[in-house]
Design an enzyme around this catalytic site. Structure first.
Site, short mmCIF file in Angstrom:
data_model
loop_
_atom_site.label_atom_id
_atom_site.label_comp_id
_atom_site.label_asym_id
_atom_site.label_seq_id
_atom_site.Cartn_x
_atom_site.Cartn_y
_atom_site.Cartn_z
N VAL A 271 102.93 -45.54 69.65
CA VAL A 271 103.74 -45.61 70.87
C VAL A 271 103.94 -44.16 71.28
O VAL A 271 104.67 -43.42 70.63
CB VAL A 271 105.11 -46.29 70.60
CG1 VAL A 271 105.99 -46.16 71.82
CG2 VAL A 271 104.92 -47.75 70.22
N PRO A 272 103.25 -43.72 72.35
CA PRO A 272 103.18 -42.28 72.64
C PRO A 272 104.47 -41.74 73.24
O PRO A 272 104.52 -41.38 74.41
CB PRO A 272 102.02 -42.18 73.62
CG PRO A 272 101.99 -43.51 74.30
CD PRO A 272 102.47 -44.52 73.30
N CYS A 273 105.49 -41.62 72.41
CA CYS A 273 106.78 -41.12 72.91
C CYS A 273 106.67 -39.64 73.28
O CYS A 273 107.55 -39.12 73.97
CB CYS A 273 107.87 -41.35 71.87
SG CYS A 273 107.53 -40.58 70.29
N HIS A 274 105.58 -38.97 72.84
CA HIS A 274 105.43 -37.57 73.24
C HIS A 274 105.13 -37.44 74.73
O HIS A 274 105.16 -36.34 75.28
CB HIS A 274 104.33 -36.89 72.41
CG HIS A 274 102.98 -37.52 72.55
ND1 HIS A 274 102.57 -38.60 71.80
CD2 HIS A 274 101.94 -37.24 73.38
CE1 HIS A 274 101.34 -38.95 72.15
NE2 HIS A 274 100.93 -38.14 73.11
#
Lengths: 285, 217
Positions: A187-190
Site C-alpha cells: 500500500v504505497p503510503c509513500h
C-alpha cells in the site's frame, strides 16, 4: 484404521460391551451382543482428522523477501499479505511480538511469500497481490484502499485520501492510519504527502520516502518549488482541466498552456473543471 | 490404567506448557499439532456441517491463543492443555449458538457430503456407511452436552476414562456414567441400525479405540 482387527481384539470388544449392554430379551440376545460391538466401532469410525485448512485458518505465515527498502518480513494469511516490516528494523522475535500485539494471532515461518507479493515489493507497477486488510476498521480499510489507487510516480495530499475514503474531514485520522500502515510498499503510503508541498513523515524516514518517489519518476524538489510559489494544481487551457501536478495528464501540459492555481476553487472560477483521473476535487457537474 | 501409557494424562509432565512459556508461537504450533483432531471431532458434534465445525475449531484455537497472550509464564506452565482447550471450545460453541439465535438463519448452503477418505470401501458400502454415520452424528448431536462430549472423548477419540474425567472436571465414576448413559441413549435412537456388524471384518469394524498404536499418533 484400514487394517482389519485381529480375532482376539474383536472378541474383546464384544465381551467388553456385552456386559455394558444389558441384554433385555432372549430374542435380542445374540444380536444384542453384536449391536454392542457395533456402536463403539461405529463411533470410532467418526474420528475424522482435522481438515488441512484448519491450520491455515489459525496460523499466519511469514517469510523474508527483498524489497525496494531492503529485505522485509512479510506476514500473510490465506487471504493475502497482512503485515510488512523491514528486517533491519526488527529481528525475528521483535517482528513476531509486533505482529502479535497488532493482530493477536500465532505466526509460523513459511518458505516464501505468496504470488505477486515479491514483484510488488520490488516495485513492479502491474503487480497487485491480494492483501488481507480484515483486521482493520472500515475506515482503515478505506484509507489504505484509497492510497493503493495512487499510481507510481504520483503523489496526493492527505486530504485527498481522507476524501476518497469517504470522510473528507478526517485528514488527521487518515494520516494516523497511514503512519501505521501494516503494508508499506504494497500500500504505497509513500505517495501521500502534505498539502504544503512538504513530503511529510514516513515509516522508514523522509529520506527513503523521497528516494522511493524519485525512483518512480516523481520530482519532490520541483513539487516543493511549486508549493513555495503557491501552486498546488496545474491546469491546461487547451483541455480546460485542472489536475494535481503529478497527474499523468498534468505532466503532458506544455509550458505555454500551463497555469498554476492555489486551490481548485480558484481554478473553477477561472473556468476549469477538476480532472476525473486524479480527482483533485469531486466534480461539481 | 495400562492404556494410559504413551499419551495422555499421567505419564510424565506435559512438555507443551513449558514450550509455550518459552516461545509462545512455537509452543502453540505444538498445541495445534497435538490437539487439532480432537478439537475437530468434538466440534463436529456441535454442528452438522463440516465447514461450520472447522470454523468453530479455528475460532476456539484463536481464542485460546489470545488467552495465552495475556497469561503469566507461571499460569502457562501450570496449564492442563487438553481440558483447557475443550473448555474454550465449549464456551465458543455456546457463544456461537447464542449469536446464531439472534441472527436470522442464512440460506441453506450446498455442501457435498464427504466421507473420510482414509479407507476405501466400495460405493454401496460407502453409501450405507454414510447413511449410518449421518444417523449416528445426528443422534450424537441430540445428546446432552456433557454426555456427548464424554462419548466423543471416550469412544471417538479413545481417551481413557481418567482423562475424560479430567477434561470434564468430574470424578472418574461420574465420567463413566456419562459415557454409559450416552451410549444407552444412542442405542435407543439407533436401534437395529447400530448392529450391522461383522458381515466381514471389513472397514465397518475399525480397531478398537483403545488399541495401542491405533489411530492416534
Amino acid at each position: 484404521m484400514s487394517t482389519p482387527p485381529t480375532g482376539t481384539r474383536l472378541t474383546g470388544a464384544l465381551e467388553n460391551t456385552a456386559d455394558a449392554h444389558n441384554t433385555a430379551t432372549a430374542a435380542s440376545h445374540t444380536s444384542g451382543a453384536s449391536a454392542g460391538a457395533g456402536l463403539p466401532a461405529l463411533l470410532a469410525g467418526l474420528a475424522d482428522p482435522a481438515p488441512r485448512g484448519l491450520d491455515d485458518r489459525v496460523f499466519t505465515r511469514w517469510a523474508i523477501a527483498p524489497s525496494r527498502v531492503g529485505e522485509v518480513r512479510v506476514a500473510f494469511t490465506t487471504a493475502g499479505a497482512q503485515f510488512v516490516r523491514p528486517v533491519a528494523d526488527l529481528d525475528d522475535d521483535a517482528f513476531v511480538a509486533a505482529y502479535r500485539r497488532r493482530f493477536a494471532r500465532p505466526l509460523r515461518p513459511a518458505a516464501r511469500v505468496p504470488a505477486g507479493v515479491a514483484p510488488s515489493l520490488r516495485g513492479r507497477a502491474g503487480a497487485r497481490p491480494a492483501l488481507d486488510l480484515d483486521a482493520g476498521t472500515a475506515f482503515e480499510r478505506d484509507v489504505l484502499a484509497a492510497a493503493r489507487r495512487i499510481p507510481p510516480g504520483q503523489v496526493r495530499p492527505y486530504g485527498w485520501v481522507a476524501r476518497e475514503a469517504g470522510r473528507p474531514g478526517a485528514v488527521r485520522a487518515a494520516g494516523s492510519v497511514l503512519a501505521r500502515n501494516p503494508l508499506p510498499l504494497l500500500v504505497p503510503c509513500h505517495r501521500v504527502v502534505r498539502a504544503d508541498g512538504d513530503l511529510g513523515a514516513y515509516l522508514f524516514g523522509t529520506d527513503r520516502k523521497a528516494d522511493l518517489l524519485r525512483a518512480e519518476g516523481a520530482d519532490p524538489e520541483r513539487l516543493a518549488e511549486l508549493a513555495r510559489a503557491g501552486v498546488h494544481y496545474l491546469a491546461s487551457d487547451t483541455t480546460g482541466i485542472v489536475c494535481f501536478p503529478t497527474c499523468r495528464d498534468a505532466r503532458r501540459i506544455t509550458p505555454a498552456h500551463r497555469h498554476g492555481f492555489a486551490s481548485v476553487a480558484d481554478a473553477r472560477n477561472a473556468g476549469y473543471r477538476p480532472c476525473r483521473t486524479c480527482r483533485p476535487a469531486v466534480d461539481a457537474a | 490404567m495400562t492404556h494410559d501409557a504413551g499419551w495422555g494424562a499421567t505419564p510424565g509432565p506435559d512438555p507443551v506448557p513449558g514450550l509455550l512459556a518459552r516461545d509462545l508461537d512455537r509452543g502453540f504450533a505444538e498445541v495445534v499439532r497435538r490437539h487439532r483432531d480432537l478439537l475437530y471431532s468434538v466440534s463436529r458434534t456441535f454442528t452438522p456441517s463440516p465447514a461450520d465445525a472447522e470454523d468453530l475449531a479455528a475460532e476456539a484455537l484463536l481464542r485460546a491463543y489470545r488467552a495465552l497472550c495475556g497469561y503469566s509464564a507461571q499460569r502457562i506452565e501450570a496449564l492442563a492443555v487438553r481440558p483447557w482447550l475443550l473448555t474454550i471450545l465449549r464456551n465458543t460453541a455456546r457463544n456461537r449458538a447464542r449469536d446464531a439465535a439472534r441472527r436470522p438463519a442464512p440460506p441453506p448452503r450446498f455442501e457435498p457430503v464427504v466421507d473420510d477418505p482414509s479407507h476405501e470401501p466400495g460405493p454401496a458400502e460407502q453409501a450405507e456407511r454414510g447413511d449410518l454415520q449421518r444417523t449416528l452424528r445426528a443422534a450424537l448431536a441430540a445428546l446432552p452436552e456433557v454426555q456427548r462430549i464424554a462419548v466423543v472423548l471416550r469412544h471417538v477419540q479413545g481417551l481413557p476414562t481418567s482423562e475424560v474425567a479430567h477434561v470434564l472436571g468430574c470424578k472418574e465414576g461420574t465420567a463413566k456414567s456419562h459415557v454409559s448413559r450416552g451410549l444407552a441413549r444412542l442405542r435407543d435412537v439407533l436401534g437395529d441400525q447400530a448392529e450391522p456388524v461383522p458381515r466381514a471384518p471389513g472397514p465397518l469394524v475399525p480397531a478398537h479405540p483403545n488399541a495401542p498404536g491405533g489411530r492416534h499418533r
